[in-house]
Enzyme design. Sequence first.
Site, PDB file in Angstrom:
ATOM      1  N   HIS A   1       0.815  -1.231   0.000  1.00 44.70           N
ATOM      2  CA  HIS A   1       0.000   0.000   0.000  1.00 44.70           C
ATOM      3  C   HIS A   1       0.846   1.277   0.000  1.00 44.70           C
ATOM      4  CE1 HIS A   1       0.358   0.181   4.385  1.00 44.70           C
ATOM      5  NE2 HIS A   1      -0.484  -0.798   4.605  1.00 44.70           N
TER       6      HIS A   1
ATOM      7  N   HIS B   1      -5.065  -9.312  14.467  1.00 44.44           N
ATOM      8  CA  HIS B   1      -5.215  -8.079  13.674  1.00 44.44           C
ATOM      9  C   HIS B   1      -5.898  -8.449  12.360  1.00 44.44           C
ATOM     10  CE1 HIS B   1      -4.301  -4.317  11.791  1.00 44.44           C
ATOM     11  NE2 HIS B   1      -3.108  -4.610  11.305  1.00 44.44           N
TER      12      HIS B   1
ATOM     13  N   GLU C   1      -6.108  -6.554   9.475  1.00 43.28           N
ATOM     14  CA  GLU C   1      -5.642  -6.050   8.178  1.00 43.28           C
ATOM     15  C   GLU C   1      -5.393  -7.256   7.254  1.00 43.28           C
ATOM     16  OE1 GLU C   1      -2.442  -3.155   8.339  1.00 43.28           O
ATOM     17  OE2 GLU C   1      -2.845  -2.550   6.266  1.00 43.28           O
TER      18      GLU C   1
ATOM     19  N   ASP D   1      -3.312  -8.421   5.250  1.00 43.68           N
ATOM     20  CA  ASP D   1      -2.064  -9.189   5.164  1.00 43.68           C
ATOM     21  C   ASP D   1      -1.998 -10.284   6.223  1.00 43.68           C
ATOM     22  OD1 ASP D   1      -1.937  -6.885   6.822  1.00 43.68           O
ATOM     23  OD2 ASP D   1       0.230  -6.990   6.950  1.00 43.68           O
TER      24      ASP D   1
ATOM     25  N   HIS E   1      -1.625  -0.745  14.818  1.00 44.44           N
ATOM     26  CA  HIS E   1      -1.999   0.552  14.288  1.00 44.44           C
ATOM     27  C   HIS E   1      -3.439   0.616  13.831  1.00 44.44           C
ATOM     28  CE1 HIS E   1      -1.408  -0.737   9.895  1.00 44.44           C
ATOM     29  NE2 HIS E   1      -1.325  -1.804  10.647  1.00 44.44           N
TER      30      HIS E   1
ATOM     31  N   ASP F   1       1.945  -6.959  14.251  1.00 47.45           N
ATOM     32  CA  ASP F   1       2.703  -5.945  13.499  1.00 47.45           C
ATOM     33  C   ASP F   1       3.877  -5.369  14.307  1.00 47.45           C
ATOM     34  OD1 ASP F   1       1.474  -5.914  11.021  1.00 47.45           O
ATOM     35  OD2 ASP F   1       0.029  -4.362  11.560  1.00 47.45           O
TER      36      ASP F   1
ATOM     37  N   TYR G   1      10.132   0.151   8.890  1.00 48.21           N
ATOM     38  CA  TYR G   1       8.782  -0.351   9.160  1.00 48.21           C
ATOM     39  C   TYR G   1       8.078   0.539  10.196  1.00 48.21           C
ATOM     40  CZ  TYR G   1       5.097  -3.627  10.410  1.00 48.21           C
ATOM     41  OH  TYR G   1       3.876  -4.201  10.652  1.00 48.21           O
TER      42      TYR G   1
ATOM     43  N   HIS H   1       5.527 -10.182  10.863  1.00 49.55           N
ATOM     44  CA  HIS H   1       6.338  -9.826   9.690  1.00 49.55           C
ATOM     45  C   HIS H   1       7.810  -9.985  10.077  1.00 49.55           C
ATOM     46  CE1 HIS H   1       3.028  -8.073   7.429  1.00 49.55           C
ATOM     47  NE2 HIS H   1       2.748  -7.232   8.405  1.00 49.55           N
TER      48      HIS H   1
HETATM   49 FE1  FEO Z   1      -1.366  -3.878   9.971  1.00 54.03          FE
HETATM   50 FE2  FEO Z   1       0.777  -6.247   8.915  1.00 54.03          FE
HETATM   51  O1  FEO Z   1      -0.854  -5.385   9.034  1.00 54.03           O
END
Ligand code: FEO
Length: 391
Positions: free
Chosen positions: A24, A78, A80, A82, A144, A163, A191, A222
Site C-alpha cells: 500500500h 489483527h 488487516e 495481510d 496501528h 505488526d 517499518y 512480519h
Molecule cells: Fe497492519 Fe501487517 O498489518
Amino acid sequence: MQPIQIVPDIYDVGVQDWAVRDFHGYKTERGATYNSYLIMDEKITLVDTVKAPFAEELLRNIGQVVEPEKIDYIIINHVEPDHSGAMPALAKACPNAKFIITMAGKNEAIQHYGDIFNFEVVKDGASLSIGKRNLVFAMMTMLHWPDNMATYCPEEKLLFSNDAFGEHYATSKRFDDEVDRAELFYEARKYFANILWPYARLVGKALTKVGGLDIAMIAPSHGVVWRTYIQEIVDCYAKWGQGVSDGSLVIAYDSMWGGTEKMARAIAQGAQKAGVVVKVFKLSQTPNSTIAAEIFTASGFLVGSPTLNCGMMPSMGALLTYLKGLCPTGKKCAAFGTFGWAGGAQKDMEEMLGKFCSEMLPGHNCKWTPQEPNLQAAEQFGYDFAKSLQA
Ligand code: FEO
C-alpha cells in the site's frame, strides 16, 4: 518454505512474499513475510493467518505438521488483510476452529469477509488454556488499527506481537541472529516509520505492558523472530516512540531542467560545511517510504521543487501527502526551488508543510536556472538551516 520450529511444538507455518515491492505505497525492496504460528498443544492453535493469495500455501504448510481440520483455535491478532486474508479459507478448512478476536476485530472481520466465522471475543488480560500452555491477550489498540492485540504465552515466555516489532524483510532464515544485523535494524526502523509513526505516542503505553512480561522470544507477524536482540529492539521502540532527532538533515527534491537539482546540491554543500550529516534524495529515483524512513530519524528536512504549471511537481505533492499521513512531528522544515515567471511551487509546498510540520523556517527560491551568485546564496541557505538544527 518448510515449517520451522521456533520452540518445541511451535512452528512458523507462514509464508515469504519474495516478490512484493509495493505494500500500500510502502516500497518493500526486500519483500515481506506473513508469519503464522502453529502451536501443537492439547488444543491445536494457529496464531494469525496470511495474505489471501497465500492461503493455499499456508494450508499446505500446516498440513506438514497436522491436518488443518484438527485446529481448535485461530487467534486473530489483527484484521488487516495481510494477516486475515486467509480467514475464509481457514473457516472452510478448519470447521471446528473458534476464531479468537477482539470486539473491534470481530466487527472489522465481518465487514471484510461476511458473518461466516465462529468467533470468541476476548478482552484485555483474558486468558485461554490450550493444554500445557496458556495464552494471554493484550490489547494494542491503534498500533496501528483499532483491533490490534498481542498474544503472550507465559509457559514459553513467548510474545506473538503481530505488526509490532516487525519488518518487511523476506528471508529464508527465521531468527534475528541469523540475518545481517544492520539490514535487520534498518528494515525495523523503516517499518516503524512507515507503519507506526502516526501512533508513536501510544508505543510507550504498549511497552509498559510488554515490559511487565518475562520474554524470551518475540514472534511478530512480519520478518524474523527475535530471540537474541530482544532488548535492543525494545529499546529502539522506546526511543522511536518518543521521537528521534539525530541531528541529520534530509533534502528531498525533484527537478525539471536541472535548476532545482543544482540548488539541492548547493544547499547540501552548505549543510555539510555546517558539520551536519546530510542525505539527499531525488524524488524521481527514490520511493517516498525510503525518504520517510530517513526523515523519521533526522532533525530537519528540506523539500525542493521547480514550478510546473503554477504549482509544485506532482512527485512533490505525493511525497508531502505521504508525509502528512505519517504526522512527522518534531522536525524543522523549509521549502526551496526554482521558477520561471509566476511561481507557485513554493506556495504549494509551504501550504502542505504548514499542515504537519512543527516548525517551518523561511524558504529559498531562484528565478530560472541558478547562476553562481544564486548557488552561493543556496549554499548559505543550507548552511543557515543546518546551523538551526544545532541550536
Ligand atoms: Fe497492519 Fe501487517 O498489518
